[in-house]
Design an enzyme around this catalytic site. Sequence first.
Site, mmCIF file in Angstrom:
data_model
loop_
_atom_site.group_PDB
_atom_site.id
_atom_site.type_symbol
_atom_site.label_atom_id
_atom_site.label_comp_id
_atom_site.label_asym_id
_atom_site.label_seq_id
_atom_site.Cartn_x
_atom_site.Cartn_y
_atom_site.Cartn_z
ATOM 1 N N THR A 59 0.826 -1.205 0.000
ATOM 2 C CA THR A 59 0.000 0.000 0.000
ATOM 3 C C THR A 59 0.858 1.251 0.000
ATOM 4 O O THR A 59 0.445 2.302 -0.507
ATOM 5 C CB THR A 59 -0.938 -0.003 1.232
ATOM 6 N N TYR A 71 6.480 -12.273 4.116
ATOM 7 C CA TYR A 71 5.291 -11.608 3.582
ATOM 8 C C TYR A 71 4.759 -12.451 2.431
ATOM 9 O O TYR A 71 5.364 -12.512 1.359
ATOM 10 C CB TYR A 71 5.669 -10.204 3.120
ATOM 11 N N LYS A 93 3.331 -12.245 7.627
ATOM 12 C CA LYS A 93 2.146 -11.493 7.216
ATOM 13 C C LYS A 93 1.548 -12.234 6.024
ATOM 14 O O LYS A 93 2.192 -12.368 4.982
ATOM 15 C CB LYS A 93 2.486 -10.054 6.824
ATOM 16 N N VAL A 101 -2.819 -6.582 9.860
ATOM 17 C CA VAL A 101 -2.058 -5.539 9.166
ATOM 18 C C VAL A 101 -2.963 -5.091 8.033
ATOM 19 O O VAL A 101 -2.929 -5.665 6.941
ATOM 20 C CB VAL A 101 -0.706 -6.051 8.635
#
Length: 299
Positions: free
Chosen positions: A47, A136, A164, A206
């Site tokens: 993001t 991730y 994540k 998250v």
Amino acid sequence: MLSNATRVLCPLVTPFDDGAVDHDALATVVNHLADRGVDGFVPCGTTGEFASLTQEERTEVVETTVEVAPSDAPVVAGAAGTAVETVRGRIADVAAAGADAALTVSPYYVTASEPSSNQAFFERVVADSPIPIYLYNIPSVVNEEIAPETVEALAERESVVGLKDTSGDLTHVTDVLDRVPDDFEVLQGFDGQLVPGLYMGMDAGVNSVSHVIPEAVTEAVESTRAGDHDRARGLQRHAVDPLFRCGSQYGFSGATKVMLAHEGLIDDPEVRPPLELPDPDEREEIQSTLDRVGDRATG
């Protein structure tokens, strides 16, 4: 690495002003979110348009985040790349900038054909890391998942403290959870499955939507932990999901910045190429969705 009280980390946007990183706007966003209950911050992630930032800009964004965030709020900085030494250098840079941990993905563009290839990449990346590492998993942009057996193997390394997961695949998540130690942190990065993921045993969120409904997201986590199932489900369905759908449809960086500008937290929802902002009609839809959600998120 996270405290038991950690509920939500925000994957921060990177505001721009006429093409340059707007550090004043970034500081405003971080201060605003900290005041509204966000527990930690993730600069230079997806993001945050990390792929459109220079290395100097990445370091400066992390420095600003660390400087502004409360001292007890963990900063987990993105350090993605495709070359082992590049990623190791980025981990060192974010550590020097004050980040508490780094977040790194599988190598993109040239993807591995076997889980063992990704494991070998990560093993070299995390060797002698100066700060803890979160893997991730975001197959929608990397084009492959981090296999559960790879997570299991890497979880044995002292420097690798968590994952994540932004796969949107709860079967994958539960397979990971069955394989890793209890103190290995599995974070839900797929906003549309925040509450379901927590019920399956994930540790925290998250979530991009925490930019604009931080109280609702943190309350959803708290309600899940407290067993208030009706409240948790209601917040997921009526607050988190509508805004997550906007991000999914129009792009999380652009849609989130449109929402932040609508709330007066940033002046301009500017994104960098190759991203483009939603068109005026789409912006109006995003803003209307945020207005509708705002009343229900805290009611």
